[in-house]
Design an enzyme around this catalytic site. Structure first.
Site, PDB file in Angstrom:
ATOM      1  CE  LYS A   1      -1.643   2.892   2.617  1.00 24.93           C
ATOM      2  NZ  LYS A   1      -1.537   4.155   1.896  1.00 24.93           N
TER       3      LYS A   1
ATOM      4  CD  GLU B   1      13.514   0.299   8.863  1.00 25.89           C
ATOM      5  OE1 GLU B   1      14.089   1.256   9.424  1.00 25.89           O
ATOM      6  OE2 GLU B   1      14.080  -0.771   8.597  1.00 25.89           O
TER       7      GLU B   1
ATOM      8  CB  CYS C   1      13.635   8.231   7.914  1.00 25.95           C
ATOM      9  SG  CYS C   1      14.586   7.177   6.815  1.00 25.95           S
TER      10      CYS C   1
ATOM     11  CD  GLU D   1      11.120  12.478  11.319  1.00 30.02           C
ATOM     12  OE1 GLU D   1       9.960  12.100  11.548  1.00 30.02           O
ATOM     13  OE2 GLU D   1      11.952  11.782  10.701  1.00 30.02           O
TER      14      GLU D   1
HETATM   15  P1  NAD Z   1       2.751   8.397   7.710  1.00 25.06           P
HETATM   16  O1  NAD Z   1       2.994   7.608   8.929  1.00 25.06           O
HETATM   17  O2  NAD Z   1       1.743   9.461   7.742  1.00 25.06           O
HETATM   18  O3  NAD Z   1       2.306   7.437   6.504  1.00 25.06           O
HETATM   19  C1  NAD Z   1       3.064   6.306   6.152  1.00 25.06           C
HETATM   20  C2  NAD Z   1       2.149   5.286   5.505  1.00 25.06           C
HETATM   21  O4  NAD Z   1       1.218   4.844   6.478  1.00 25.06           O
HETATM   22  C3  NAD Z   1       1.328   5.818   4.339  1.00 25.06           C
HETATM   23  O5  NAD Z   1       1.222   4.817   3.353  1.00 25.06           O
HETATM   24  C4  NAD Z   1      -0.042   6.062   4.966  1.00 25.06           C
HETATM   25  O6  NAD Z   1      -1.091   5.985   4.049  1.00 25.06           O
HETATM   26  C5  NAD Z   1      -0.102   4.913   5.946  1.00 25.06           C
HETATM   27  N1  NAD Z   1      -1.048   5.102   7.049  1.00 25.06           N
HETATM   28  C6  NAD Z   1      -1.533   6.264   7.583  1.00 25.06           C
HETATM   29  N2  NAD Z   1      -2.399   6.005   8.577  1.00 25.06           N
HETATM   30  C7  NAD Z   1      -2.474   4.655   8.685  1.00 25.06           C
HETATM   31  C8  NAD Z   1      -3.176   3.781   9.544  1.00 25.06           C
HETATM   32  N3  NAD Z   1      -4.017   4.229  10.487  1.00 25.06           N
HETATM   33  N4  NAD Z   1      -2.992   2.442   9.408  1.00 25.06           N
HETATM   34  C9  NAD Z   1      -2.138   1.955   8.477  1.00 25.06           C
HETATM   35  N5  NAD Z   1      -1.454   2.749   7.612  1.00 25.06           N
HETATM   36  C10 NAD Z   1      -1.622   4.078   7.723  1.00 25.06           C
HETATM   37  O7  NAD Z   1       4.178   8.903   7.296  1.00 25.06           O
HETATM   38  P2  NAD Z   1       4.547   9.894   6.126  1.00 25.06           P
HETATM   39  O8  NAD Z   1       4.158  11.250   6.533  1.00 25.06           O
HETATM   40  O9  NAD Z   1       4.042   9.345   4.835  1.00 25.06           O
HETATM   41  O10 NAD Z   1       6.152   9.749   6.110  1.00 25.06           O
HETATM   42  C11 NAD Z   1       6.953  10.510   6.906  1.00 25.06           C
HETATM   43  C12 NAD Z   1       7.479   9.715   8.073  1.00 25.06           C
HETATM   44  O11 NAD Z   1       8.092   8.498   7.620  1.00 25.06           O
HETATM   45  C13 NAD Z   1       8.570  10.446   8.809  1.00 25.06           C
HETATM   46  O12 NAD Z   1       8.370  10.353  10.182  1.00 25.06           O
HETATM   47  C14 NAD Z   1       9.837   9.705   8.405  1.00 25.06           C
HETATM   48  O13 NAD Z   1      10.880   9.812   9.314  1.00 25.06           O
HETATM   49  C15 NAD Z   1       9.354   8.322   8.246  1.00 25.06           C
HETATM   50  N6  NAD Z   1      10.241   7.539   7.371  1.00 25.06           N
HETATM   51  C16 NAD Z   1      11.049   6.600   7.930  1.00 25.06           C
HETATM   52  C17 NAD Z   1      11.931   5.871   7.137  1.00 25.06           C
HETATM   53  C18 NAD Z   1      12.822   4.821   7.735  1.00 25.06           C
HETATM   54  O14 NAD Z   1      13.311   3.987   7.003  1.00 25.06           O
HETATM   55  N7  NAD Z   1      13.068   4.819   9.030  1.00 25.06           N
HETATM   56  C19 NAD Z   1      11.982   6.111   5.767  1.00 25.06           C
HETATM   57  C20 NAD Z   1      11.148   7.084   5.234  1.00 25.06           C
HETATM   58  C21 NAD Z   1      10.273   7.788   6.059  1.00 25.06           C
END
Ligand code: NAD
Length: 487
Positions: free
Chosen positions: A183, A258, A292, A389
């Protein structure tokens, strides 16, 4: 330079990919994608919901019980190698799609396409090199271990590096023989759909990979909470990571989280400062700070503080943000919402010293979500800007005296993803690498050029579990012990 979506589309965008077929979403709903460089609508794509997730999981189960489940590891590796070659052949289109969808400067988007191909190559080669062991045991016994796939794996990815995260997570899961349901994030789906089409072209059996774009609270929550998922790989925010872990807990399935970071680079007075400079800046402003592992904190030992600031400031002032196709230092942020988050954080700066500010390209579209990069000096380690962050091009500089204080500040947030140490003293390098609380420590570099081969993941609020390298293959498999008594 103008570029349009239609120049680079060769696959369906108003369908979801389930069981090897492109299907209309059950409820017929749509998601609107925006071009972050202009704020204009890019296109509308299919929006999957819980019903579609049910179908995708069922298709994945069927694949596990069918052709996909019967392939040998070598055959899976060959399919992934074919997929890697198709990604290479389409690399420019993939990069252009990502640039339009996510707002990445083209060079950075091209790197991501290459990284996707590289992950697939790595896992293609690794697929038949995961072995069990024999264990000396009682007389008359032979004991050995087998590494088996979990079954159906869920992959929930964010918008900031779609291609890289798909490569490291789905690539490893498929190499181990799992069937995957992916997804993508609601605001960055195009390369995930392109990936589905390339996997189909590569000959991946139906259901081995299923891609359902959709909203987090709809398709994402339905996937995370699905009874028939055996492993969840989640990359995203801490807030959503908590919910995903709770959902995994309900079904008692393993989950890899992650999450975010507030990663430091620590510059000691004995460092080769000029060698460090490009890493100190680049590791924060890359992808407009939406990384991240962004090095959003610079810890600088006091004797070289002034010298380093004098070198950093002009370089920061020369940084320019602009539309992705112009391929400048930074693109826009992903959305108006993300821009507001970053500007709200900047409003907390109050009396902090803005040491340098980059610029936004003259003539950049008014609707684009641009933020000029900002370097804040002398920031107290407990300040929210040094603790939380921000996920934007904001870097804080914190002075310190000696190793103990550097460790205390570096380890003094809830996160622990990555850390960098700049020093020419070998003993200090070793001491620091042991004392820092982080999943990866880089000595006299930062990021090691991407590191497909290098296990990656966090501690604390940065998450748990490891992706990348061979370690991911252990995470995407289950160890079975077989004890045979033969006398
Ligand atoms: P997010 O948590 O808002 O969304 C991530 C994913 O989760 C999306 O696909 C979203 O649709 C889905 N999602 C949202 N609500 C959900 C729920 N209730 N149940 C299941 N899935 C759900 O994150 P974002 O804003 O898209 O990304 C930014 C964040 O990701 C930052 O905090 C960043 O640090 C982190 N990140 C971490 C890594 C890593 O490898 N550690 C890599 C990239 C990004």
């Amino acid at each position: 330079m103008t570029d349009t979506l239609n120049n680079h589309l060769w696959f369906e965008t108003d369908r979801i990919f389930i069981g090897g077929r492109w299907l209309a979403p059950t409820r017929g709903e749509r998601l609107t994608l925006e071009n972050p460089s202009t704020g204009e609508i890019l296109t509308a794509i299919a929006r999957g919901t819980a019903e579609d997730i049910d179908m995708a999981v069922a298709a994945a189960q069927e694949a596990r019980n069918g052709e996909w489940g019967r392939l040998t590891a070598t055959e899976r590796g060959r399919l992934l190698a074919r997929l890697a070659a198709l990604v290479q052949a389409r690399a420019e289109d993939l990069a252009r799609l990502e640039a339009l969808d996510v707002g990445k400067p083209l060079t950075q988007a091209r790197n991501d396409a290459q990284a996707l191909a590289r992950y697939l190559e790595f896992y293609a080669g690794a697929a038949d090199k995961i072995m069990g062991e024999t264990i000396p045991y009682l007389a008359g016994y032979t004991v050995y271990t087998l590494r088996e796939p979990h079954g159906v794996t869920a992959h929930i990815v964010p918008w900031n590096y779609p291609m890289q995260i798909i490569g490291r997570s789905v690539g490893a899961a498929l190499a181990m023989g799992n069937a995957a349901v992916l997804k993508p994030a609601e605001n960055a789906c195009l390369t995930a759909l392109a990936f589905a089409d390339l996997a189909h072209q590569a000959g991946l059996p139906a259901g081995a990979l299923n891609v359902v774009p959709g909203l987090g609270e709809e398709a994402g929550a339905a996937l995370a909470g699905h009874d028939d998922i055996q492993h969840i790989s989640f990359t995203g925010s801490v807030e959503v990571g908590r919910k995903v872990q709770q959902a995994a807990g309900q079904n008692v399935v393993p989950v890899t989280l992650e999450l975010g970071g507030k990663s430091p680079q620590i510059v000691f007075a004995d460092a080769d400062i000029r060698a460090a400079l490009p890493f100190l800046i680049g590791a924060c402003v890359q992808n407009a700070g939406q990384t991240c592992s962004a090095s959003s904190r610079l810890l600088v030992e006091r004797p070289v503080y002034d010298e380093l600031m004098a070198l950093l400031i002009p370089r920061y002032q020369a940084l320019t943000a602009g539309p992705a196709p112009d391929d400048l230092d930074l693109g826009p942020l992903i959305s108006a919402r993300q821009k507001k988050t970053v500007t709200d954080y900047l409003a907390l700066a109050g009396d902090l010293e803005v040491a340098a500010r980059g610029r936004i390209m003259a003539g950049a579209p008014a609707g684009g979500h641009y933020v000029a990069p900002v370097l804040l000096a002398g920031v107290p380690p407990c300040h929210p800007l040094a603790q939380e962050e921000i996920f934007g091009p904001v870097q804080v500089v914190i002075p310190f005296d000696g190793e103990d204080e550097a460790v205390e500040i570096a380890n003094g947030t809830g996160f622990g993803l990555v850390a960098g140490v700049w020093s020419e003293n070998g003993a200090r390098q070793m001491r620091m690498s042991r004392r820092l609380r982080a999943g990866q420590v880089f000595i006299n570099n930062y990021g090691a050029g991407g590191g497909v081969e290098l296990p990656f993941g966090g501690v604390g609020k940065s998450g748990h579990g490891r992706e990348k390298g061979f370690e991911a293959l252990y995470g995407f498999s289950v160890l079975k012990t077989v004890a045979a008594r033969h006398g």
